[in-house]
Design an enzyme around this catalytic site. Sequence first.
Site, mmCIF file in Angstrom:
data_model
loop_
_atom_site.group_PDB
_atom_site.id
_atom_site.type_symbol
_atom_site.label_atom_id
_atom_site.label_comp_id
_atom_site.label_asym_id
_atom_site.label_seq_id
_atom_site.Cartn_x
_atom_site.Cartn_y
_atom_site.Cartn_z
ATOM 1 N N TRP A 1 37.128 30.223 38.833
ATOM 2 C CA TRP A 1 36.581 31.129 37.801
ATOM 3 C C TRP A 1 35.336 30.551 37.164
ATOM 4 O O TRP A 1 34.384 31.271 36.865
ATOM 5 C CB TRP A 1 37.655 31.478 36.770
ATOM 6 C CG TRP A 1 38.768 32.263 37.404
ATOM 7 C CD1 TRP A 1 40.049 31.850 37.605
ATOM 8 C CD2 TRP A 1 38.699 33.582 37.965
ATOM 9 N NE1 TRP A 1 40.778 32.820 38.252
ATOM 10 C CE2 TRP A 1 39.973 33.893 38.483
ATOM 11 C CE3 TRP A 1 37.676 34.528 38.074
ATOM 12 C CZ2 TRP A 1 40.257 35.114 39.097
ATOM 13 C CZ3 TRP A 1 37.964 35.752 38.691
ATOM 14 C CH2 TRP A 1 39.236 36.033 39.196
ATOM 15 N N ASP B 1 36.316 29.775 28.474
ATOM 16 C CA ASP B 1 37.102 30.841 29.080
ATOM 17 C C ASP B 1 38.560 30.414 28.971
ATOM 18 O O ASP B 1 39.008 29.509 29.673
ATOM 19 C CB ASP B 1 36.690 31.011 30.553
ATOM 20 C CG ASP B 1 37.580 31.998 31.300
ATOM 21 O OD1 ASP B 1 38.521 32.548 30.696
ATOM 22 O OD2 ASP B 1 37.329 32.214 32.510
ATOM 23 N N LYS C 1 47.434 38.036 30.432
ATOM 24 C CA LYS C 1 48.389 36.931 30.620
ATOM 25 C C LYS C 1 49.150 36.719 29.310
ATOM 26 O O LYS C 1 50.270 37.182 29.181
ATOM 27 C CB LYS C 1 47.666 35.683 31.095
ATOM 28 C CG LYS C 1 46.979 35.930 32.465
ATOM 29 C CD LYS C 1 45.807 35.021 32.646
ATOM 30 C CE LYS C 1 44.811 35.445 33.688
ATOM 31 N NZ LYS C 1 45.263 35.842 34.985
HETATM 32 N N1 PMP Z 1 38.930 33.538 34.087
HETATM 33 C C1 PMP Z 1 40.177 33.104 34.347
HETATM 34 C C2 PMP Z 1 40.551 31.715 33.917
HETATM 35 C C3 PMP Z 1 41.076 33.924 35.013
HETATM 36 O O1 PMP Z 1 42.310 33.485 35.289
HETATM 37 C C4 PMP Z 1 40.672 35.228 35.400
HETATM 38 C C5 PMP Z 1 41.599 36.204 36.090
HETATM 39 N N2 PMP Z 1 42.780 35.768 36.523
HETATM 40 C C6 PMP Z 1 39.365 35.627 35.115
HETATM 41 C C7 PMP Z 1 38.539 34.771 34.438
HETATM 42 C C8 PMP Z 1 38.864 37.008 35.507
HETATM 43 O O2 PMP Z 1 39.474 37.935 34.705
HETATM 44 P P1 PMP Z 1 39.290 39.493 34.902
HETATM 45 O O3 PMP Z 1 39.989 39.872 36.147
HETATM 46 O O4 PMP Z 1 39.938 40.052 33.661
HETATM 47 O O5 PMP Z 1 37.842 39.790 34.954
#
Ligand code: PMP
Length: 355
Positions: A100, A167, A191
């Site tokens: 991510w 994040d 989550k």
């Molecule tokens: N950052 C992290 C740490 C994640 O775990 C996730 C999704 N699992 C995201 C960003 C992306 O999130 P989204 O699908 O809501 O855009």
Amino acid sequence: MVHNFNAGPSVLPKTVFEQASQAILNFNNTGLSILEIGHRTSLFQNVMDEAIALVKELMQLDSNREVLFLHGGASTQFFQVPMNLLSEGETGAYLDCGTWGTKAIKEAKVFGNVDVVASSKDKNYSYIPKGYTIPAQAKYFHYTSNNTIEGTQMHSIPDSPVPLVADMSSDILSAVLDFNRFDLIYAGAQKNIGAAGVNLVIVNKEILGKVNRKLPSMMDYQQHIANGSMLNTPPVFAVYVCLLTLRWLKEQGGVAAIEKINNKKSELIYNTLDSLPVFKPTVAKEDRSKMNVVFSMENPELEKDFLDLCKKEGMVGIKGHRTVGGFRVSLYNALPLSSVEALTELMKHFALQHA
Ligand code: PMP
């Protein structure tokens, strides 16, 4: 009985599902569904106000921190952050510690320069880099506090000479932290906060309004603040599910109380994994995530057998991310300790059979 170890969207408290279902049929005895009330009504304004107040209370935020519920998932924040904080030619510092974070880096490059201060790509992101220097001329330092896919987690807040941006999608509200040390925190809700479709953003208003580019209104944090997260129609139902989950967390005793249970859950599963040689935890011990436990097996041929057994016993969502393989067990706030007990018993049973 189903034990839900999904990585997100993931388990939420049963009472939240019951209350959310009831609100679809008859919201607060109004005779109306939560899905059919206007977002400018006092009915929904109360939902938004209480959700924002609960975030401030549970995270003990100071008066400089603004709480926003925004559209778009955490992936939107990958570019909304640099759009609002980084002028062209300026540099954002990033820690590259997982899938991510890599995506956040890619998006930031659209708006300015990126200085990757350290990376754990050399070992498939199986550890958190340490001993790096954050450049004082950077506009901010960005990191992912918990790497949902790889199963690593930052266990302390780095000292930073520049504003900190994190994040926290997969570990927000799971443990007590001094959240006021961050200038910007974002997290997709699906989550620990509630239902997918909304993002929680917490921002120190002092750092805004300094970029020299024009911002579309929907991308401008200052406009969202001025409009109380209602610049346009918010994701009404998703915000309502967040409110219910935040109320539940407060009833549990708040973040400190849930942290104790989360510690018990993660200790139980890591101790079990360490004691059973058939299983092989894949990340550096000191960086193990308390939210996403990633492991494989000494003998990969047994992985399918274990997955089948788990399926038979009602254990859902333990298959590892397609890019990592093996297993991933997610232990978010709403997952009861009893589910981890059931899984660890199954692991012991499986290990005995395959000793
Ligand atoms: N950052 C992290 C740490 C994640 O775990 C996730 C999704 N699992 C995201 C960003 C992306 O999130 P989204 O699908 O809501 O855009």
